[in-house]
Design a protein around this motif. Structure first.
Motif, mmCIF file in Angstrom:
data_model
loop_
_atom_site.group_PDB
_atom_site.id
_atom_site.type_symbol
_atom_site.label_atom_id
_atom_site.label_comp_id
_atom_site.label_asym_id
_atom_site.label_seq_id
_atom_site.Cartn_x
_atom_site.Cartn_y
_atom_site.Cartn_z
ATOM 1 N N ASP A 295 0.870 -1.166 0.000
ATOM 2 C CA ASP A 295 0.000 0.000 0.000
ATOM 3 C C ASP A 295 0.912 1.222 0.000
ATOM 4 O OD1 ASP A 295 -1.711 2.110 0.454
ATOM 5 O OD2 ASP A 295 -2.732 1.190 2.169
ATOM 6 N N GLY A 296 0.916 1.952 -1.112
ATOM 7 C CA GLY A 296 1.797 3.103 -1.236
ATOM 8 C C GLY A 296 1.565 4.151 -0.168
ATOM 9 N N SER A 297 0.343 4.216 0.389
ATOM 10 C CA SER A 297 0.056 5.228 1.414
ATOM 11 C C SER A 297 0.753 4.917 2.729
ATOM 12 C CB SER A 297 -1.457 5.336 1.642
ATOM 13 O OG SER A 297 -1.960 4.153 2.254
ATOM 14 N N ARG A 298 1.268 3.686 2.895
ATOM 15 C CA ARG A 298 1.984 3.328 4.116
ATOM 16 C C ARG A 298 3.485 3.633 3.995
ATOM 17 N NH1 ARG A 298 -1.445 -0.035 7.324
ATOM 18 N NH2 ARG A 298 0.319 -0.532 8.693
ATOM 19 N N ALA A 299 3.948 4.054 2.817
ATOM 20 C CA ALA A 299 5.375 4.309 2.608
ATOM 21 C C ALA A 299 5.775 5.663 3.173
ATOM 22 C CB ALA A 299 5.709 4.247 1.122
ATOM 23 N N ASP A 300 6.900 5.693 3.878
ATOM 24 C CA ASP A 300 7.485 6.937 4.345
ATOM 25 C C ASP A 300 8.989 6.715 4.496
ATOM 26 O OD1 ASP A 300 7.806 5.519 6.738
ATOM 27 O OD2 ASP A 300 6.030 6.405 7.665
ATOM 28 N N ALA A 301 9.663 7.553 5.241
ATOM 29 C CA ALA A 301 11.113 7.422 5.368
ATOM 30 C C ALA A 301 11.525 6.110 6.006
ATOM 31 C CB ALA A 301 11.668 8.599 6.186
ATOM 32 N N ASP A 302 10.646 5.531 6.831
ATOM 33 C CA ASP A 302 10.992 4.307 7.553
ATOM 34 C C ASP A 302 10.362 3.053 6.958
ATOM 35 O OD1 ASP A 302 12.454 5.744 9.542
ATOM 36 O OD2 ASP A 302 10.533 6.311 10.471
ATOM 37 N N ARG A 303 9.262 3.221 6.227
ATOM 38 C CA ARG A 303 8.485 2.071 5.758
ATOM 39 C C ARG A 303 8.419 2.049 4.235
ATOM 40 N NH1 ARG A 303 2.837 2.887 8.541
ATOM 41 N NH2 ARG A 303 3.094 4.845 7.400
ATOM 42 N N THR A 304 8.529 0.827 3.671
ATOM 43 C CA THR A 304 8.556 0.676 2.211
ATOM 44 C C THR A 304 7.176 0.731 1.572
ATOM 45 O OG1 THR A 304 8.357 -1.731 2.358
ATOM 46 C CG2 THR A 304 10.588 -0.806 2.357
ATOM 47 N N GLY A 305 6.136 0.450 2.342
ATOM 48 C CA GLY A 305 4.789 0.294 1.782
ATOM 49 C C GLY A 305 4.345 -1.158 1.790
ATOM 50 N N PHE A 306 5.301 -2.095 1.817
ATOM 51 C CA PHE A 306 4.950 -3.493 2.050
ATOM 52 C C PHE A 306 4.532 -3.658 3.501
ATOM 53 C CE2 PHE A 306 7.639 -4.462 -1.714
ATOM 54 C CZ PHE A 306 6.747 -5.285 -2.392
ATOM 55 N N PHE A 307 3.521 -4.485 3.747
ATOM 56 C CA PHE A 307 3.087 -4.722 5.122
ATOM 57 C C PHE A 307 2.515 -6.133 5.244
ATOM 58 C CE2 PHE A 307 -0.635 -3.362 2.899
ATOM 59 C CZ PHE A 307 -1.749 -3.854 3.564
ATOM 60 N N VAL A 308 2.396 -6.598 6.489
ATOM 61 C CA VAL A 308 1.938 -7.953 6.784
ATOM 62 C C VAL A 308 0.661 -7.862 7.601
ATOM 63 C CG1 VAL A 308 2.501 -10.172 7.841
ATOM 64 C CG2 VAL A 308 4.324 -8.773 6.816
ATOM 65 N N THR A 309 -0.398 -8.491 7.104
ATOM 66 C CA THR A 309 -1.698 -8.482 7.775
ATOM 67 C C THR A 309 -1.973 -9.847 8.383
ATOM 68 O OG1 THR A 309 -2.621 -6.795 6.311
ATOM 69 C CG2 THR A 309 -4.185 -8.235 7.424
ATOM 70 N N SER A 310 -2.504 -9.856 9.595
ATOM 71 C CA SER A 310 -2.982 -11.088 10.214
ATOM 72 C C SER A 310 -4.455 -11.273 9.880
ATOM 73 C CB SER A 310 -2.802 -11.027 11.733
ATOM 74 O OG SER A 310 -3.477 -12.110 12.362
ATOM 75 N N ASN A 311 -4.801 -12.489 9.439
ATOM 76 C CA ASN A 311 -6.195 -12.808 9.099
ATOM 77 C C ASN A 311 -6.815 -13.804 10.066
ATOM 78 O OD1 ASN A 311 -6.394 -11.322 6.471
ATOM 79 N ND2 ASN A 311 -4.695 -12.676 5.962
ATOM 80 N N ALA A 312 -6.086 -14.168 11.119
ATOM 81 C CA ALA A 312 -6.597 -15.104 12.115
ATOM 82 C C ALA A 312 -6.350 -14.520 13.500
ATOM 83 C CB ALA A 312 -5.910 -16.458 11.992
ATOM 84 N N GLY A 313 -7.291 -14.730 14.435
ATOM 85 C CA GLY A 313 -7.132 -14.186 15.773
ATOM 86 C C GLY A 313 -7.260 -12.681 15.766
ATOM 87 N N VAL A 314 -6.182 -11.990 16.124
ATOM 88 C CA VAL A 314 -6.156 -10.521 16.051
ATOM 89 C C VAL A 314 -5.947 -10.144 14.589
ATOM 90 C CG1 VAL A 314 -4.984 -8.421 16.790
ATOM 91 C CG2 VAL A 314 -5.216 -10.335 18.377
ATOM 92 N N THR A 315 -6.971 -9.623 13.943
ATOM 93 C CA THR A 315 -6.902 -9.353 12.512
ATOM 94 C C THR A 315 -6.534 -7.900 12.243
ATOM 95 O OG1 THR A 315 -9.271 -8.860 12.399
ATOM 96 C CG2 THR A 315 -8.595 -11.134 12.000
ATOM 97 N N GLY A 316 -5.927 -7.686 11.074
ATOM 98 C CA GLY A 316 -5.529 -6.355 10.653
ATOM 99 C C GLY A 316 -4.032 -6.272 10.457
ATOM 100 N N PRO A 317 -3.536 -5.131 9.952
ATOM 101 C CA PRO A 317 -2.095 -4.980 9.748
ATOM 102 C C PRO A 317 -1.325 -5.223 11.042
ATOM 103 C CG PRO A 317 -3.285 -3.233 8.609
ATOM 104 C CD PRO A 317 -4.287 -3.956 9.452
ATOM 105 N N ALA A 318 -0.310 -6.085 10.965
ATOM 106 C CA ALA A 318 0.478 -6.437 12.147
ATOM 107 C C ALA A 318 1.892 -5.874 12.086
ATOM 108 C CB ALA A 318 0.528 -7.955 12.316
ATOM 109 N N PHE A 319 2.489 -5.885 10.887
ATOM 110 C CA PHE A 319 3.860 -5.431 10.734
ATOM 111 C C PHE A 319 4.003 -4.630 9.445
ATOM 112 C CE2 PHE A 319 3.917 -9.743 12.619
ATOM 113 C CZ PHE A 319 4.347 -9.423 13.901
ATOM 114 N N ASP A 320 4.870 -3.625 9.493
ATOM 115 C CA ASP A 320 5.299 -2.932 8.288
ATOM 116 C C ASP A 320 6.713 -3.382 7.945
ATOM 117 O OD1 ASP A 320 3.251 -0.872 7.397
ATOM 118 O OD2 ASP A 320 3.398 -0.371 9.526
ATOM 119 N N VAL A 321 7.057 -3.309 6.665
ATOM 120 C CA VAL A 321 8.401 -3.658 6.216
ATOM 121 C C VAL A 321 9.239 -2.388 6.174
ATOM 122 C CG1 VAL A 321 9.782 -4.523 4.286
ATOM 123 C CG2 VAL A 321 7.654 -5.678 4.928
#
Length: 572
Positions: A295-321
């Protein structure tokens, strides 16, 4: 394998995922697979002395032009002899000035009662063949009757970065006209062709290794590791990690990630889906069935825009790359993406401490090898039961259902047709890589048909062929046959049959053969545990890939045995 460390690019990289190559640098798109469909004017050919008599088993019927057409699979760029590798490539921004190489195919066509064969076709270019009608592209046969057969008059062409599509008319070549004894046939329109080339690498499997900083998670977020689900590969690579299998292109939450190795940052698309969960705090907190997306909107000086979402248990974005530590090697022969993981704002908020967002909590490594992945689509499994062995086991065949094929491919056998991938309720899901089988197979082979014994008092049928590494013992291969009708459950284990080649895998056919042994489950159902392991006959699977199923894909790292060496219980 060498990786190109990109962490030093920092903020520049984070903002340039779609920038592409620098001006003036050609980006070659390489044809890696697909099909070429052909529809011949059989009446015109018969007038020229060629009467169609058949096609080889690796030809797709029908092709994409019409119900009367056939299609030939385009050979991948990495294929074993005697087939030739495709070498065709081009810059989509300057096709006419950059294309080169050939498009190679598998499959033959037979004429005149099989006395004339042409096949393993090559599409190539020769500027000296350009005429008012002919484009310079031509089709040559490389098996049987060899040499140029047709010149191509191009109607439409779409050589874009991800796909290569061309339609045209097939004109009798001067060489073929000479063989037919009538030079006047040269240039005669005898059919149509359509090339549907695939350039992108499609991810169809593999694994993602993860090393989490559990001390940090416990200290900062109160998360204490309690285990992982049985799908998780433990350990992963490197030591200290666990690995999550990448979901195949079939099934629930399928992976649909694709890219061009020669221009990864501008062409990647889709998501990489995974199976497996990690548990914390006595299993009260679960994260799992992860999705890697962008998601390009997640990209900034620290984050590439790639991210990891959990779909089981606690759902939603869990980690940014993170931008730091990123390493990419998206090649045609291998794929490697190394990342540093930052705690996502969403997970930090769920944990009750938004200040944890951006904390470095571990590393990840996506690994795989692009391969030719084929999906079984048709065929049959033949079974030859030993009458004396049946008698000793107290079994006498009394009937077979209408679906059963008589005879099968083995002597004194019957055949059970393989169900398609759309069958309900048991579709075949089997995938394999002919260049690395049995290293990369997955899924099951489903069948229709039943056989009954002892006056129809005992029935076995609607068989599933599957694999379980827990069933490997001695000369037992781990493949087994389950009955889904009548007596339900594993019925036979497949053993190595001395003198018989167990496995033969090619781009056009899969053969699995062996000796059938009575399973412990069937022995128990028959009331005689002493029957366990008794040879009862032979089996042979002869199956063809589904039409159009060939795709360059990321297969499992190493052998499938590695993927199957997973814990049967959660690691504590």
């Amino acid at each position: 394998m060498a990786s190109r460390a990109l962490g030093w690019m920092g903020f520049v990289l984070a903002l340039s995922w779609t920038s592409g190559a620098q001006a003036g640098e050609p980006v070659l798109s390489l044809v890696r697979g697909g099909t070429t469909s052909v529809e011949l004017d059989l009446t015109t050919l018969a007038g020229a002395g060629l009467t169609l008599s058949g096609v080889s088993s690796d030809v797709i019927v029908p092709g994409s032009l019409s119900s009367e057409s056939v299609a030939f699979r385009i050979n991948p760029r990495a294929i074993s002899a005697p087939l030739e590798p495709t070498t065709f490539g081009y810059d989509s921004a300057d096709f006419a000035g950059t294309f080169s190489g050939t498009i190679e195919h598998a499959g033959s066509v037979f004429f005149n009662a099989g006395t004339i064969e042409v096949g393993d076709f090559q599409i190539a270019f020769d500027a000296s063949r350009i005429t008012d009608d002919a484009s310079g592209f031509f089709v040559a046969s490389t098996t049987g009757l060899t040499g140029p057969l047709f010149d191509v008059e191009i109607d439409t062409a779409s050589p874009v970065s991800g796909t290569f599509t061309v339609t045209g008319e097939l004109l009798v070549s001067p060489e073929l006209a000479g063989i037919l004894g009538d030079a006047g046939l040269a240039g005669l329109d005898v059919g149509d062709a359509r090339v549907d080339g695939v350039n992108r690498v499609l991810v169809a499997g593999g694994k993602t290794n993860v090393v989490l900083d559990f001390d940090l998670l416990e200290t900062a977020a109160g998360l204490v590791l309690s285990g992982v689900s049985e799908e998780v590969i433990n350990p992963g690579l490197p030591d200290g990690s666990v690995a999550f299998p990448i979901n195949p292109v079939d099934g629930s939450l399928p992976t649909d990630f694709e890219y061009l190795p020669e221009d990864f940052l501008s062409t990647f698309a889709g998501t990489i889906e995974h199976a497996g969960s990690v548990f914390f705090n006595s299993d009260t907190v679960e994260l799992g069935d992860f999705t890697i997306g962008f998601d390009g909107s997640r990209a900034d000086a620290d984050r590439t825009g790639f991210f990891v979402t959990s779909n089981a248990g606690v759902t939603g974005p869990a980690f940014d790359v993170a931008t730091t530590g990123l390493a990419l090697d998206p090649g045609e022969a291998s794929l490697e993406i190394g990342v540093e993981l930052l705690l996502a704002e969403e997970l930090a908020t769920t944990l009750g401490d938004a200040g944890l967002a951006g904390a470095a909590v571990g590393t990840g490594l996506v690994q795989g090898y692009p391969s030719l992945i084929l999906r079984l689509g048709s065929g049959a499994t033949s079974v030859a039961l030993d009458p004396s062995a049946l008698t000793a086991a107290g079994l006498t065949i009394s009937s077979i259902s209408d679906e059963v094929i008589v005879p099968g491919s083995l002597p004194d056998s019957v055949g059970f047709p393989i169900l398609g991938r759309e069958a309900d309720p048991l579709p075949t899901t089997f995938l394999f890589d002919p260049s690395d089988f049995p290293g990369t197979f997955d899924g099951t082979i489903e069948h229709a048909g039943t056989v009954s014994f002892n006056g129809d008092s005992i029935t076995l049928g609607d068989f599933t062929i599957a694999f379980d590494d827990q069933r490997i013992a001695g000369d037992l291969t781990g493949f087994f046959v389950s009955s889904n009708a009548g007596v339900v459950g594993p019925a036979f284990d497949l053993a190595v049959d001395p003198g018989v080649q167990l496995l033969e895998a090619a781009a056009t056919e899969l053969v699995v053969a062996g000796e059938l042994r009575v399973s412990s489950e069937l022995a128990g159902a028959l009331g005689d545990s002493g029957l366990t392991g008794v040879p009862i006959g032979d089996a042979e699977v002869v199956a063809a890939p589904e039409a159009g199923s060939a795709a360059l894909a990321v297969a499992a790292l190493g052998t499938l045995a590695m993927l199957r060496r997973r814990s049967s219980a959660r690691v504590r």
